[in-house]
Write a protein that holds these residues in place. Structure first.
Motif, PDB file in Angstrom:
ATOM      1  N   ALA A 102       1.424  11.522   6.967  1.00 11.53           N
ATOM      2  CA  ALA A 102       1.947  11.338   5.601  1.00 11.53           C
ATOM      3  C   ALA A 102       2.476   9.926   5.416  1.00 11.53           C
ATOM      4  O   ALA A 102       2.294   9.297   4.372  1.00 11.53           O
ATOM      5  CB  ALA A 102       3.051  12.356   5.334  1.00 11.53           C
ATOM      6  N   ASN A 103       3.139   9.430   6.454  1.00 13.80           N
ATOM      7  CA  ASN A 103       3.762   8.108   6.359  1.00 13.80           C
ATOM      8  C   ASN A 103       2.706   7.006   6.363  1.00 13.80           C
ATOM      9  O   ASN A 103       2.757   6.067   5.582  1.00 13.80           O
ATOM     10  CB  ASN A 103       4.727   7.930   7.532  1.00 13.80           C
ATOM     11  N   LYS A 104       1.756   7.117   7.283  1.00 15.25           N
ATOM     12  CA  LYS A 104       0.866   5.982   7.541  1.00 15.25           C
ATOM     13  C   LYS A 104      -0.259   5.848   6.524  1.00 15.25           C
ATOM     14  O   LYS A 104      -0.652   4.742   6.162  1.00 15.25           O
ATOM     15  CB  LYS A 104       0.265   6.137   8.946  1.00 15.25           C
ATOM     16  N   PHE A 105      -0.799   6.962   6.075  1.00 14.18           N
ATOM     17  CA  PHE A 105      -2.007   6.852   5.254  1.00 14.18           C
ATOM     18  C   PHE A 105      -1.727   6.887   3.756  1.00 14.18           C
ATOM     19  O   PHE A 105      -2.634   6.700   2.960  1.00 14.18           O
ATOM     20  CB  PHE A 105      -3.042   7.899   5.693  1.00 14.18           C
ATOM     21  N   ARG A 106      -0.463   7.099   3.393  1.00 12.94           N
ATOM     22  CA  ARG A 106      -0.092   6.944   1.987  1.00 12.94           C
ATOM     23  C   ARG A 106      -0.398   5.502   1.581  1.00 12.94           C
ATOM     24  O   ARG A 106      -0.080   4.556   2.312  1.00 12.94           O
ATOM     25  CB  ARG A 106       1.415   7.209   1.849  1.00 12.94           C
TER      26      ARG A 106
END
Ligand code: ADP
Length: 484
Positions: free
Chosen positions: A280-284
């Motif tokens: 969720a954090n990285k690919f947003r």
């Protein structure tokens, strides 16, 4: 692009100054990075308009500071309602000019709106103090007053929320606000300014100056004597430059700058929780966020398992045009960004990294870079020192707490960091000893309107959102009553 937008008034092609959209003879292009096509031409602000923006802002602020807090709150709430009513159009405009998926764009609009909601409430909660005086015939009162005219420069990665997070706080505090959005994404800024006007925000209170010539606009916003405060979100390099420019008129300054977030997975971590958070954090926004996990430290005892689980999840991502609802990852802001990300990956491979998925260069003129997982990365490799700003995960193995703590803090940046463990002792130690403004503990989705967003070290100073977010827009004044 017009055929995709229901409310045509949201599409504006020139700066918004003193309640009017204005044009000039010089235009610049706004492009859709996913398709590499021009969307629209927008007029570059000129020197005369810049001056009008500052002067009208100064005049508007003088009246606004006297508007009762309840009325300020009501106008902010009406703005919120209009932002909500136009949610889909605003998200489409953003996806078109920025390249993020429609789902990411909708999430950003909701996030941006949450600041308007928050500060519509905080507008009524600005308090002062009375303080015990050192003499019987004296009284000390402390009041808070708006700093005045606020100049702002914002980036393209969050074209809506980086503006509402500052602007709503400024309006709640009684300030006026002039923003220069990034030249890549002026349309989102102009659309929300239009809605603010429709909501009843007085002319001149919210001016948007758009243009490609960032230096010229930046010079005015950082040096004009009528501007009292300057707030910036962007790279540390540019932030330093602009801070220096503000020195001559001693402006109040706040800076939200770059990050180099460590993400630490301990041997006792719940790996499923850690992977969900990392995805969720990285690919947003395709990894283009300043709080994006940049260095992934995984304990050697779970390294193999973690990287396998991660690669499996990354392989499920579907990348493509952000407007296509089945895609869950879009492109980078432009093809130069994709090239830059690949240079970092290629450098890491040269230093010994192994590509588990992705990692291939994209064609020239192509803004898409594939989601990538690199293993066998070492702390200190070039990719661990740079802000990647792309969908690349660099995994570093570690074997003891002291080392990983030192490595996590071994950076000039101090914005966000994350760690995953079940052990209370570790939670306490790492929460206190990680030198960052924001710490995710078994979580990596940490931004919200109730929490203070901001960094330490060269990630900047000042806080946005939360009850602390008003402070940057308020001056403290002390009243000494004597001879009582
Ligand atoms: P990014 O790498 O995210 O583009 P920048 O710091 O370059 O970060 O850009 C953030 C904002 O700063 C953008 O609005 C950009 O136009 C603006 N900007 C870049 N360089 C300058 C400058 N020299 N003076 C004023 N504004 C600038």
């Amino acid at each position: 692009m017009r055929s995709l937008i229901k409310n045509q008034a949201l599409i504006q092609q020139g700066s918004f100054i003193n309640g009017q959209f204005v044009s000039t003879n010089y235009h610049f292009e706004v492009t859709n990075p996913a398709k590499n096509v021009t969307l629209i031409q927008v007029a570059e602000v000129d020197a005369k308009q810049l001056n009008q923006a500052v002067e009208s802002s100064s005049l508007a602020q003088k009246s606004w500071q006297n508007v009762p807090a309840q009325e300020k709150a009501r106008i902010l709430r009406r703005w919120l309602t209009l932002l909500e009513e136009n949610h889909d159009d605003l998200a489409t405009i953003m996806s078109l000019e920025q390249g993020k998926t429609l789902a990411d764009a909708k999430a950003e609009i909701a996030y941006g709106n949450s600041f308007v909601e928050w500060f519509s409430e905080e507008a009524k909660r600005i308090y002062g103090d009375t303080v015990s005086a050192p003499a019987a015939d004296k009284r000390i009162t402390v009041i808070k007053q708006p700093v005045g005219v606020v100049g702002a420069i914002t980036p393209w990665n969050f074209p809506n929320a980086m503006i509402t997070r500052k602007a709503a706080a400024a309006f709640a505090a009684g300030c006026s606000f002039i923003v220069k959005p990034a030249a890549e994404t002026p349309l989102s800024a102009l659309a929300i300014a239009y809605l603010a006007q429709q909501a009843g925000l007085p002319d001149g209170l919210f001016n948007v100056v758009v243009g490609e010539n960032a230096q010229v606009i930046g010079e005015v916003l950082t040096t004009h004597p009528l501007i009292n405060k300057f707030t910036f979100t962007g790279s540390t390099r540019v932030g330093k430059l602009l801070t220096a420019q503000c020195a001559n008129t001693v402006k109040r300054v706040s800076m939200e700058l770059g990050g180099n977030a460590p993400f630490i997975v301990f041997d006792d971590a719940d790996l499923e929780v850690a992977i969900n958070a990392l995805m969720a954090n990285k690919f947003r926004n395709c990894g283009q966020t300043c709080i994006s996990a940049n260095r992934i430290y995984v304990h050697e005892s779970v390294y193999q398992q973690f990287s396998q689980m991660l690669v499996e999840r990354v392989s499920e991502l579907k990348q493509g045009d952000g407007l296509e609802p089945t895609n869950n990852i879009g492109c980078l802001i432009h093809h130069q960004a994709a090239k830059h990300v690949h240079q970092l990956v290629a450098g890491a491979i040269e230093q010994g990294a192994k590509v588990q998925i992705g990692g291939l260069p994209t064609a020239p003129e192509n803004a898409f870079y594939p989601p990538t997982v690199l293993t066998n990365v070492s702390h200190g490799d070039a990719i661990t020192q740079a802000e990647i700003f792309g969908p690349v995960l660099a995994l570093i193995a570690f074997d003891d707490d002291d080392t990983v703590l030192a490595q996590a803090n071994d950076t000039d940046y101090g914005l966000a960091c994350y760690f995953f463990t079940q052990q209370l002792k570790r939670v306490n130690r790492f929460s206190e000893q990680l030198d960052y403004g924001m710490v995710g503990i078994n979580d990596a989705v940490i931004s919200n309107a109730a929490a203070p967003f901001g960094g330490v070290k060269q990630s900047g100073y000042g806080r946005e959102g939360s009850k602390y977010g008003l402070d940057d827009f308020l001056d403290v004044k002390y009243l000494c009553h004597g001879a009582l």
